[in-house]
Design a protein around this motif. Structure first.
Motif, PDB file in Angstrom:
ATOM      1  N   GLY A   2      47.796  45.509 -13.827  1.00 52.44           N
ATOM      2  CA  GLY A   2      46.691  45.254 -12.932  1.00 52.44           C
ATOM      3  C   GLY A   2      47.148  44.683 -11.604  1.00 52.44           C
ATOM      4  O   GLY A   2      48.339  44.493 -11.361  1.00 52.44           O
ATOM      5  N   ASN A   3      46.211  44.420 -10.707  1.00 54.54           N
ATOM      6  CA  ASN A   3      46.546  43.881  -9.392  1.00 54.54           C
ATOM      7  C   ASN A   3      46.439  42.366  -9.409  1.00 54.54           C
ATOM      8  O   ASN A   3      45.354  41.820  -9.218  1.00 54.54           O
ATOM      9  CB  ASN A   3      45.593  44.464  -8.347  1.00 54.54           C
ATOM     10  N   PRO A   4      47.553  41.642  -9.645  1.00 52.95           N
ATOM     11  CA  PRO A   4      47.477  40.192  -9.769  1.00 52.95           C
ATOM     12  C   PRO A   4      47.137  39.520  -8.458  1.00 52.95           C
ATOM     13  O   PRO A   4      46.548  38.450  -8.434  1.00 52.95           O
ATOM     14  CB  PRO A   4      48.879  39.796 -10.259  1.00 52.95           C
ATOM     15  N   ARG A   5      47.521  40.148  -7.324  1.00 53.32           N
ATOM     16  CA  ARG A   5      47.257  39.503  -6.029  1.00 53.32           C
ATOM     17  C   ARG A   5      45.762  39.355  -5.772  1.00 53.32           C
ATOM     18  O   ARG A   5      45.293  38.299  -5.340  1.00 53.32           O
ATOM     19  CB  ARG A   5      47.893  40.324  -4.904  1.00 53.32           C
ATOM     20  N   LYS A   6      45.008  40.427  -6.055  1.00 51.20           N
ATOM     21  CA  LYS A   6      43.565  40.360  -5.856  1.00 51.20           C
ATOM     22  C   LYS A   6      42.950  39.320  -6.758  1.00 51.20           C
ATOM     23  O   LYS A   6      42.111  38.514  -6.342  1.00 51.20           O
ATOM     24  CB  LYS A   6      42.946  41.731  -6.115  1.00 51.20           C
ATOM     25  N   ALA A 192      47.796  29.098  -8.680  1.00 48.62           N
ATOM     26  CA  ALA A 192      46.906  29.359  -7.546  1.00 48.62           C
ATOM     27  C   ALA A 192      46.177  28.091  -7.126  1.00 48.62           C
ATOM     28  O   ALA A 192      45.984  27.832  -5.935  1.00 48.62           O
ATOM     29  CB  ALA A 192      45.902  30.452  -7.908  1.00 48.62           C
ATOM     30  N   LEU A 193      45.765  27.294  -8.107  1.00 44.30           N
ATOM     31  CA  LEU A 193      45.093  26.036  -7.781  1.00 44.30           C
ATOM     32  C   LEU A 193      46.030  25.097  -7.031  1.00 44.30           C
ATOM     33  O   LEU A 193      45.665  24.525  -6.003  1.00 44.30           O
ATOM     34  CB  LEU A 193      44.580  25.375  -9.056  1.00 44.30           C
ATOM     35  N   LEU A 194      47.247  24.954  -7.512  1.00 44.92           N
ATOM     36  CA  LEU A 194      48.205  24.072  -6.856  1.00 44.92           C
ATOM     37  C   LEU A 194      48.518  24.570  -5.445  1.00 44.92           C
ATOM     38  O   LEU A 194      48.566  23.787  -4.491  1.00 44.92           O
ATOM     39  CB  LEU A 194      49.489  23.992  -7.681  1.00 44.92           C
ATOM     40  N   THR A 206      58.736  25.199   3.917  1.00 48.92           N
ATOM     41  CA  THR A 206      59.106  26.616   3.931  1.00 48.92           C
ATOM     42  C   THR A 206      59.638  27.038   2.564  1.00 48.92           C
ATOM     43  O   THR A 206      59.323  28.125   2.068  1.00 48.92           O
ATOM     44  CB  THR A 206      60.164  26.875   5.005  1.00 48.92           C
ATOM     45  N   GLU A 207      60.420  26.169   1.942  1.00 45.79           N
ATOM     46  CA  GLU A 207      60.953  26.462   0.615  1.00 45.79           C
ATOM     47  C   GLU A 207      59.831  26.648  -0.393  1.00 45.79           C
ATOM     48  O   GLU A 207      59.844  27.600  -1.190  1.00 45.79           O
ATOM     49  CB  GLU A 207      61.880  25.333   0.164  1.00 45.79           C
ATOM     50  N   LYS A 213      55.476  32.510  -3.079  1.00 47.99           N
ATOM     51  CA  LYS A 213      55.456  33.940  -2.764  1.00 47.99           C
ATOM     52  C   LYS A 213      56.209  34.737  -3.822  1.00 47.99           C
ATOM     53  O   LYS A 213      55.721  35.754  -4.331  1.00 47.99           O
ATOM     54  CB  LYS A 213      56.082  34.173  -1.387  1.00 47.99           C
ATOM     55  N   ASP A 214      57.399  34.274  -4.188  1.00 47.58           N
ATOM     56  CA  ASP A 214      58.188  34.968  -5.211  1.00 47.58           C
ATOM     57  C   ASP A 214      57.526  34.871  -6.580  1.00 47.58           C
ATOM     58  O   ASP A 214      57.579  35.817  -7.374  1.00 47.58           O
ATOM     59  CB  ASP A 214      59.595  34.366  -5.270  1.00 47.58           C
TER      60      ASP A 214
END
Length: 522
Positions: A2-6, A192-194, A206-207, A213-214
Motif C-alpha cells: 500500500g501507499n504508506p506515505r499517504k 508520525a506522532l513524534l 538535519t540528522e 525520511k529514511d
C-alpha cells in the motif's frame, strides 16, 4: 504494498492534533491552576552554550543554611517547561529543591532536537551543576524523573553522571529502536506522532529529519545507520554504566503504550543490579501519569515520591520491602506483586497451530491493533479493547487458530510467544499476530499483538519465525477461548508485502508451530 506515505500524512495530522490538545491539557492547564508564587523562571546554560529555559521550585521558607535533596525534571517531547509544576510544587512542599527544564530544541530553549543524544545527556549534567551552584541543593542526594522523553533522558543521565542517585522513568524507553522498529517493522503511527509534534513545537536537527525520511521511506540501505543512531540513544546500551553508578531505578509504563511498548522495559529491568522497581498499569503512552500532572491523586506519582523519599531522604516507607514488580491487571484493576519479571508468567500453556494455512497479503482482514492512544485509553477507562468477530474474519486474508474453551479463568501475565514456519511467495513481507479473548458469540477482545517483517528470503523456501507479542496482564473468563489471528495489514505499522504475495504457515512434524501463553499460577 500500500501507499504508506499517504496513510502517514493522514495519521500525522490526527496525531499532531492529539498531541497539541494533550500538550495544552498536560502542560498549560496544570500551570494555570497550580503555579505557585515560589516558582522562579531561569535560564540555564546547557552544553555548548545552549540556553535552556527552566523553573525552580523551592521548599516553603527554605533554610539557606541547610541542603535539600535535588530533583531534576526534563520535559516530555513537545511539552513546555511548565509541564511538571503541579508535581514540582508537591515535591517542594515535602522538602525537595526541584528544577524542571525544557529540553533543547523545543519551545523557548535553544538548540535543535537531538532525540536524547549526547548534547541532551550533557545538558542534564549542566542543569545539575547549575542547581548545586544556585540553590541549597544536596550534592549527595540527587534524583531525576520524567515522563516519556524526560524519562529516557533521566535514565541516560544516570548512566553518565554518577551524582544521580535515584531515577523515576515514567512511560519511557530502554531500547529506542525496539520501541518504534520492533520486528523490523516501522511503527508508523507512533513515529508520525513524534515527527509531527517535533515539527510543530520544536526544531528538528538535519540528522533527525533525515532519520525520519529514511524511516518512512523504508530505506533498507540506511537500516544499520538507523540502528546505530538509536543504540546511542538507548539506556540499554549503557546498562553496565548505570549498574556501576548504582542509581535506584523505578520504571513505570502502560500495557498498551503505542509509543514505547512494554517489552523493552521488562528486559532492561532484568539487567539492572541495583535497587529497582517495575510497574505496569492499563493505558497508553503517558496516560497513567496524566492526572498527576494536574496535581490530582495518582498512583504513579505517589510511588515516584515514595521512591525518592526512601532513596534520597532515607525515609523508611517500606517501598524497598515490597515486591519489586507491581502489575495492575487490565481486567480487574487490582495490583499484583512479584519478586522478578521471570516470575510473572511462571506457567506457560501452548496452543498448537496445526495444519497448513495460506493467506493473501495486502488486505486488512478486520483484525488490527486499534488506533494510537484512543484504543488503549478506552481499554484503560472502560475495559474496551479493540474487538473483532473471529468467526467472520475472512480466511482468505487471515489465518486463525483457537484453543479449547477454558473451564476456568485464565490469567494471562507477561509475554506471549509465537513460533511457526513460514513460506512466502516473495522475498519480503510483513505479518501481524494478534491474540484474542473470544467469547461465546465469537466476539474477540484484543489481548496483545506484534508485527514481524522479513527481507531477503528465498521465495518458496520455508523459514522459522519467532515473535514476542507485547507484554500484558489480561484475564480470560471461564467459558472463553484464546485465538491467534495472523494477517498482513495493520494501520499501526508500515507493511512490506509486494503485490500478489501469499504467506503459508505450516507445522512440520520436526518443528511444530505453537503460541505459548504465559499464565499466572492460581
Amino acid at each position: 504494498m500500500g501507499n504508506p506515505r499517504k496513510a502517514l500524512r493522514t495519521t500525522a495530522v490526527g496525531a499532531v492534533s492529539a498531541t497539541l490538545i494533550a500538550g495544552t491539557a498536560l502542560g498549560l492547564a496544570p500551570a494555570a491552576q497550580a503555579a505557585p508564587a515560589a516558582v522562579r523562571f531561569v535560564d540555564i546554560t546547557g552544553d555548548g552554550g545552549t540556553v535552556l529555559k527552566a523553573n525552580v521550585v523551592m521548599p516553603a521558607n527554605a533554610d539557606a543554611s541547610r541542603a535539600y535533596p535535588l530533583i531534576v525534571l526534563p520535559t516530555s517531547w513537545g511539552l513546555p517547561q511548565v509541564e511538571y509544576l503541579a508535581q514540582a510544587q508537591k515535591l517542594a512542599d515535602s522538602g525537595y529543591v526541584v528544577v524542571s527544564y525544557n529540553v533543547r530544541g523545543f519551545w523557548q530553549s535553544g538548540g535543535e532536537i537531538e532525540v536524547a543524544g549526547p548534547p541532551d545527556i550533557a545538558d542534564a549534567s549542566k542543569v545539575i551543576d547549575w542547581a548545586l551552584a544556585n540553590t541549597p541543593s544536596d550534592a549527595r542526594n540527587i534524583g531525576m524523573a520524567g515522563v516519556s522523553y524526560g524519562a529516557g533522558i533521566s535514565l541516560l543521565a544516570a548512566a553518565h553522571d554518577k551524582r544521580v542517585k535515584a531515577v523515576a522513568s515514567l512511560s519511557g524507553w530502554a531500547d529506542l529502536i525496539d520501541s518504534i522498529y520492533s520486528g523490523r517493522t516501522q511503527h508508523s503511527q507512533a513515529a508520525a506522532l513524534l515527527n509531527g509534534a517535533g515539527q510543530i513545537t520544536g526544531r528538528p536537527s538535519t540528522e533527525l529529519q533525515q532519520i525520519f525520511k529514511d524511516f518512512f521511506a523504508s530505506n533498507l540501505s540506511k537500516e544499520q545507520e538507523l540502528i546505530a543512531w538509536g543504540k546511542k540513544r538507548s539506556p540499554s546500551t549503557y546498562v553496565d554504566q548505570l549498574n556501576k553508578n548504582g542509581a535506584a531505578v523505578l520504571l513505570a509504563n502502560g500495557w498498551g503504550d503505542t509509543i514505547f511498548p512494554p517489552n523493552q522495559y521488562a528486559e532492561f529491568y532484568e539487567q539492572l543490579t541495583g535497587p529497582k522497581r517495575l510497574e505496569y498499569r492499563p493505558g497508553d503512552h503517558a496516560t497513567a501519569e496524566v492526572t498527576g500532572l494536574f496535581g490530582l491523586p495518582n498512583d504513579v506519582w505517589t510511588d515516584t515520591s515514595r521512591w525518592f523519599d526512601h532513596y534520597l531522604k532515607g525515609v523508611d516507607n517500606g517501598i524497598d520491602r515490597e515486591q519489586p514488580v507491581q502489575l495492575k491487571s487490565r481486567s480487574t484493576g487490582g495490583y499484583e506483586g512479584y519478586p522478578d519479571w521471570k516470575s510473572v508468567g511462571a506457567t506457560r500453556k501452548k496452543i498448537a497451530l496445526a495444519g497448513s494455512t495460506t493467506i493473501r497479503a495486502n488486505v486488512n482482514s478486520g483484525a488490527d491493533g486499534g488506533i494510537i492512544f484512543l484504543s488503549s485509553i478506552l481499554d484503560q477507562l472502560g475495559r474496551l479493547p479493540p474487538v473483532a468477530s473471529v468467526p467472520l474474519l475472512p480466511r482468505r486474508y487471515a489465518a486463525v487458530w483457537q484453543s479449547e474453551k477454558y473451564a476456568s479463568a485464565q490469567q494471562v501475565r507477561g509475554t506471549t510467544k509465537l513460533h511457526t514456519t513460514l513460506t512466502s511467495t516473495k522475498e519480503s513481507g510483513t505479518l501481524v499476530a494478534y491474540l484474542y479473548d473470544v467469547g461465546p458469540l465469537g466476539l474477540g477482545k484484543l489481548v496483545s499483538n506484534a508485527p514481524y517483517t522479513f527481507h531477503g528470503q528465498t521465495p518458496g523456501k520455508p523459514f522459522g519465525v519467532d515473535l514476542e507479542l507485547f507484554s500484558t496482564a489480561y484475564d480470560v473468563p471461564a467459558g472463553h477461548r484464546l485465538a491467534l489471528v495472523v494477517d498482513t495489514v495493520d494501520p499501526l505499522y508500515i507493511e512490506h508485502n509486494p503485490t500478489g504475495a501469499q504467506l503459508t504457515f505450516s507445522s512440520p512434524a520436526a518443528d511444530q508451530s505453537y503460541v505459548s501463553v504465559p499464565l499466572r499460577e492460581q
